[in-house]
Design a protein around this motif. Structure first.
Motif, PDB file in Angstrom:
ATOM      1  N   GLU A 158     -22.535 -64.599  16.835  1.00 47.04           N
ATOM      2  CA  GLU A 158     -23.637 -65.370  17.670  1.00 47.04           C
ATOM      3  C   GLU A 158     -25.160 -65.404  16.711  1.00 47.04           C
ATOM      4  O   GLU A 158     -25.666 -66.390  17.120  1.00 47.04           O
ATOM      5  N   ARG A 159     -25.346 -64.371  16.065  1.00 45.97           N
ATOM      6  CA  ARG A 159     -26.652 -64.653  15.334  1.00 45.97           C
ATOM      7  C   ARG A 159     -26.379 -65.579  14.334  1.00 45.97           C
ATOM      8  O   ARG A 159     -27.413 -66.310  13.919  1.00 45.97           O
ATOM      9  N   ILE A 160     -25.396 -65.797  13.617  1.00 44.30           N
ATOM     10  CA  ILE A 160     -25.147 -67.053  12.694  1.00 44.30           C
ATOM     11  C   ILE A 160     -25.058 -68.432  13.429  1.00 44.30           C
ATOM     12  O   ILE A 160     -25.768 -69.404  12.661  1.00 44.30           O
ATOM     13  N   VAL A 161     -24.699 -68.599  14.489  1.00 44.68           N
ATOM     14  CA  VAL A 161     -24.536 -70.038  15.085  1.00 44.68           C
ATOM     15  C   VAL A 161     -25.726 -70.164  16.334  1.00 44.68           C
ATOM     16  O   VAL A 161     -25.670 -71.283  16.839  1.00 44.68           O
ATOM     17  N   ALA A 162     -26.648 -69.250  16.205  1.00 47.13           N
ATOM     18  CA  ALA A 162     -27.768 -69.283  17.362  1.00 47.13           C
ATOM     19  C   ALA A 162     -28.669 -70.448  17.077  1.00 47.13           C
ATOM     20  O   ALA A 162     -28.822 -71.000  16.072  1.00 47.13           O
ATOM     21  N   GLN A 163     -29.061 -71.102  18.369  1.00 51.48           N
ATOM     22  CA  GLN A 163     -29.769 -72.157  18.301  1.00 51.48           C
ATOM     23  C   GLN A 163     -31.164 -71.670  18.858  1.00 51.48           C
ATOM     24  O   GLN A 163     -31.436 -70.632  19.450  1.00 51.48           O
ATOM     25  N   ARG A 183     -19.687 -72.690  12.744  1.00 48.62           N
ATOM     26  CA  ARG A 183     -19.391 -72.875  14.320  1.00 48.62           C
ATOM     27  C   ARG A 183     -18.421 -71.476  14.416  1.00 48.62           C
ATOM     28  O   ARG A 183     -17.802 -71.136  13.499  1.00 48.62           O
ATOM     29  N   ILE A 184     -18.206 -70.897  15.687  1.00 47.63           N
ATOM     30  CA  ILE A 184     -17.361 -69.778  15.998  1.00 47.63           C
ATOM     31  C   ILE A 184     -15.974 -70.562  16.011  1.00 47.63           C
ATOM     32  O   ILE A 184     -16.020 -71.568  17.141  1.00 47.63           O
ATOM     33  N   VAL A 185     -15.102 -70.414  15.611  1.00 48.40           N
ATOM     34  CA  VAL A 185     -13.603 -71.048  15.894  1.00 48.40           C
ATOM     35  C   VAL A 185     -12.645 -69.942  16.436  1.00 48.40           C
ATOM     36  O   VAL A 185     -11.539 -70.653  16.836  1.00 48.40           O
ATOM     37  N   ALA A 202     -15.073 -62.089  16.133  1.00 48.03           N
ATOM     38  CA  ALA A 202     -15.227 -63.523  16.090  1.00 48.03           C
ATOM     39  C   ALA A 202     -15.169 -64.206  14.658  1.00 48.03           C
ATOM     40  O   ALA A 202     -15.885 -63.311  13.914  1.00 48.03           O
ATOM     41  N   VAL A 203     -14.354 -65.290  14.695  1.00 50.75           N
ATOM     42  CA  VAL A 203     -14.335 -65.653  13.314  1.00 50.75           C
ATOM     43  C   VAL A 203     -15.243 -66.856  13.245  1.00 50.75           C
ATOM     44  O   VAL A 203     -15.189 -67.912  14.172  1.00 50.75           O
ATOM     45  N   VAL A 204     -16.159 -67.304  11.843  1.00 51.28           N
ATOM     46  CA  VAL A 204     -17.041 -68.071  11.914  1.00 51.28           C
ATOM     47  C   VAL A 204     -16.557 -69.027  10.888  1.00 51.28           C
ATOM     48  O   VAL A 204     -16.060 -68.401   9.719  1.00 51.28           O
TER      49      VAL A 204
END
Ligand code: SAM
Length: 280
Positions: A158-163, A183-185, A202-204
């Protein structure tokens, strides 16, 4: 025998090679080969691509990658106990699996793989973020890799894809999304792993962009973002004081109110500020 490749099921592999999971190596294994094949497919079309896998363990994801058509897999595993099991997979796929018994932080992979390669891994939690940051900060862009498909603890994903405005928005989001599409896939519950970790995973999937979204000097951008988020509750005019003289004027020149906080600034805004600072 398993349908995916005719090799023994992973529970048997673990039993036969006595691969009792070690916590200090971040060992939470995936034993469902349908699931590992699904993760391999999330990496995109593997045919004709070389793949780097960090931490293959007993080889569940390795087998998924090979069964899904990877040209070659380079698997780096720290635990010497896994070598025999990985050797069996290598014999089953002649010339397609190279295994290195070592620390992924120490191996120079450019000598082993043909670029652009893909990176796919169920990462050991203790080195996952460090490896990601290294892959995202090569000397030159575009990097040697074309995509990263990586399992993390859900919170790191979530830290990687956060806005901007999200509670997880920070340095990692900006580093990842400045030069890649992230994106988280896939999301996985603890029970998908053996032993089950405490947290969800989660897989990113990160796809390298040919060029950064917005121009900026990487060192200045990194300094600005680090200072801004080190004191994320403070207004930027205070948190960035040590980064450059006249910071209020520079923030204004970049179109950012000096009273704003880092967590609300877009990547475009940070890049604009980095360019203003570079002009001196
Ligand atoms: N890929 C396997 C799977 O999905 O079942 C295992 C994943 S497990 C989460 C992480 C693996 O990384 C373990 O096998 C562990 O021994 C290995 N590992 C830990 N630190 C490592 C390092 N610095 N370099 C290479 N491998 C490492």
């Amino acid at each position: 025998m398993t349908a995916i490749d005719g090799l023994p099921p992973l529970r048997e592999v673990i039993r036969d090679h006595d691969l009792v999971a070690k916590k200090q190596l971040g060992q939470n294994f995936l034993l469902d080969l349908n699931l590992t094949a699904k993760i391999a497919r999330a990496a995109g079309d593997l045919a004709g691509h070389d793949i780097l896998e960090v931490g293959p363990g007993p080889g569940g994801l390795t087998r998924g990658l090979l069964a899904e058509g990877a040209r070659k897999v380079l698997a780096i595993e720290k635990d010497p106990r896994c070598m025999a099991a990985l050797g069996e997979i290598a014999r089953h796929y002649p010339g397609r699996l190279e295994v290195i018994n070592g620390d992924a932080l120490d191996v120079d992979i450019s000598q082993h793989l043909r670029a652009p390669y893909k990176i796919a891994a169920n990462l050991p939690y203790n080195v996952g973020t460090e490896l990601l940051v290294r892959w995202l900060t090569p000397k030159e862009w575009p990097p040697q890799w074309d995509s990263l498909t990586l399992m993390f603890q859900r919170e790191v994903a979530e830290r990687i894809v956060a806005q901007p405005g999200d509670k997880h928005y920070g340095r990692l989001a900006i580093l990842a999304q400045w030069r890649a599409q992230a994106r988280i896939v896939m999301s996985l519950p603890p029970e998908a792993f053996t032993p089950a970790p405490k947290v969800h995973s989660a897989v990113v999937h990160l796809k390298a962009l040919p060029a950064p979204r917005y121009s900026a000097d990487p060192a200045i951008l990194s300094r600005v973002v680090a200072a801004g988020f080190n004191q994320r509750r403070k207004m930027l005019r205070a948190s960035l004081k040590s980064v450059a003289p006249d910071i209020e004027a520079k923030l204004e020149a970049a179109g950012i109110a000096p009273t704003e906080r880092a967590e609300r600034i877009t990547i475009e805004g940070f890049c604009k500020l980095a360019r203003v600072i570079a002009e001196g």
